[in-house]
Design a protein around this motif. Structure first.
Motif: not given
Length: 391
Positions: A218-219, A222-223, A379-380, A383-384, A386-387
């Motif tokens: 999902w990460r 979503s990215g 935002s991507a 998210l990247n 945070s992964a």
């Protein structure tokens, strides 16, 4: 049964080029459809532009709905089988086009035949690209996942760009029927090429549930979806934005985007494999966000063109960069369903971006949607990151 791969890297550059040729021939059917069906639906059958949208859009809906199925076929039955089946469906869509063309005197019946053909083409496209990605990674090895995705992307977008004018030329120089015949013939030629390329053994025999696929990737998905907004707003609204600003040569924007997109893939497709998908996604998204902000702030067409070029260049490597990381999240026997689920995020993003940003543009003007797309790219990036931090 497919030929079993005996080494981790059983393929060569020539094998990858053959696979890209198969994808190019298969996706020409989509390009030819885009170049011929709108005029056929309006001028030939007498329906409105709304119905053109239905006919074109139903194929994308079918593709999205069958991504997980396509991945399962690739994993359980083999990626070569998925590609061959997908090509057969693409050819079958052309048969429905031909029959629809013969029933012009009955517009409703002809339209229904076209819609069935588009549904079949959507399933064919889903099987073709999911199987091709899995096949390429199986042949070349996971260390070349990014290059496989990048080269297949060039084949896809090249076929779409080339196929539309070819379809229009066939329809005008010969006849619409010849354009539809080519939709039947090209996948059959691709099947001949595919039959000569060695297969890889099916990776597994257990169907992975869709919710587990989404939970795993999902990460990355979503990215990709957030980054795809930039492509969506350029493809859908750049010409209207230019018209609103009273700038000329709006169509040149799409050419610039495509050229910078392909240039990045030709020159840098090896980077996700060499340095890892996360770091390449980070820099790619930065470039894309900068390009979208440039379009938002543009005070001249030249500034907008520069922004389009940056956006295309940055977006180009986002798909293989996140894709490399997505493949790592699942076992090899589930690679196909992971790829199918991953590509579904791209499909979903394109389907949502048009209506949502179009609604925003109606209230705030077209410039603001490029700022929104830039914020999505940022935002991507978050998210990247945070992964990477394992959050």
């Amino acid at each position: 049964m497919e030929q079993v791969k005996t080494t981790e890297v059983g393929g060569t550059v020539s094998h990858l080029l053959m696979l890209c040729t198969i994808v190019f021939l298969g996706f020409l059917t989509l390009g030819i459809s885009l170049g011929t069906l709108p005029d056929f639906v309006t001028s030939g059958l007498g329906f409105s532009s709304l119905m053109v949208g239905v006919v074109i859009g139903v194929q994308s809906a079918a593709t999205l709905a069958t991504r997980h199925y396509s991945g399962t076929v690739s994993d359980v039955r083999g990626s070569k089988r998925a590609v061959m089946t997908g090509l057969a469906f693409c050819a079958g869509a052309g048969v429905f086009y031909l029959v629809a063309g013969a029933f012009v005197a009955h517009p409703v019946g002809s339209l229904l035949l076209l819609i069935v053909g588009r549904l079949i083409l959507g399933l064919g496209e889903s099987l073709l690209i999911t199987g091709a990605l899995s096949w390429g990674i199986g042949l070349m090895g996971t260390h070349y996942s990014g290059k496989v995705m990048a080269w297949n992307g060039i084949s896809m977008y090249g076929a779409l760009a080339f196929g539309a004018p070819v379809g229009m030329w066939l329809a005008s120089a010969l006849s619409l029927e010849w354009a539809f015949v080519s939709v039947v013939a090209l996948p059959l030629i691709a099947m001949i090429v595919a039959d000569r390329l060695q297969g890889v053994a099916p990776a597994g025999n257990v169907r992975m549930p869709f919710y587990k696929v989404v939970k795993s990737i999902w990460r990355q998905g979503s990215g990709l979806a957030l980054a795809t907004m930039g492509f969506g707003v350029i493809a859908s609204f750049i010409t209207l934005y230019f018209a609103q600003q009273q700038w000329a040569n709006a169509s040149l924007s799409l050419t610039i985007f495509g050229a910078s997109y392909i240039l990045a893939r030709l020159c840098f497709s090896h980077l996700p494999d060499k340095h890892g998908g996360r770091i390449i996604a980070f820099y790619s998204l930065l470039v894309e966000a900068a390009g979208l902000i440039c379009i938002w702030m543009a005070t001249s067409p030249q500034m907008a063109f520069a922004g389009v070029a940056l956006t295309g260049f940055g977006f180009s490597l986002v798909f293989p960069a996140f894709g490399v990381e997505a493949v790592k999240q699942v076992a090899p026997q589930n690679r196909g369903v992971a790829l199918g689920g991953y590509v579904a995020f791209f499909d979903l993003a394109l389907g949502v971006t048009g209506p949502v940003t179009g609604w925003l543009a109606g209230f705030y003007g077209f410039a603001v949607i490029y700022l929104v797309a830039a914020l999505a790219a940022v935002s991507a990036i978050l998210l990247n990151q945070s992964a990477k931090a394992g959050k």
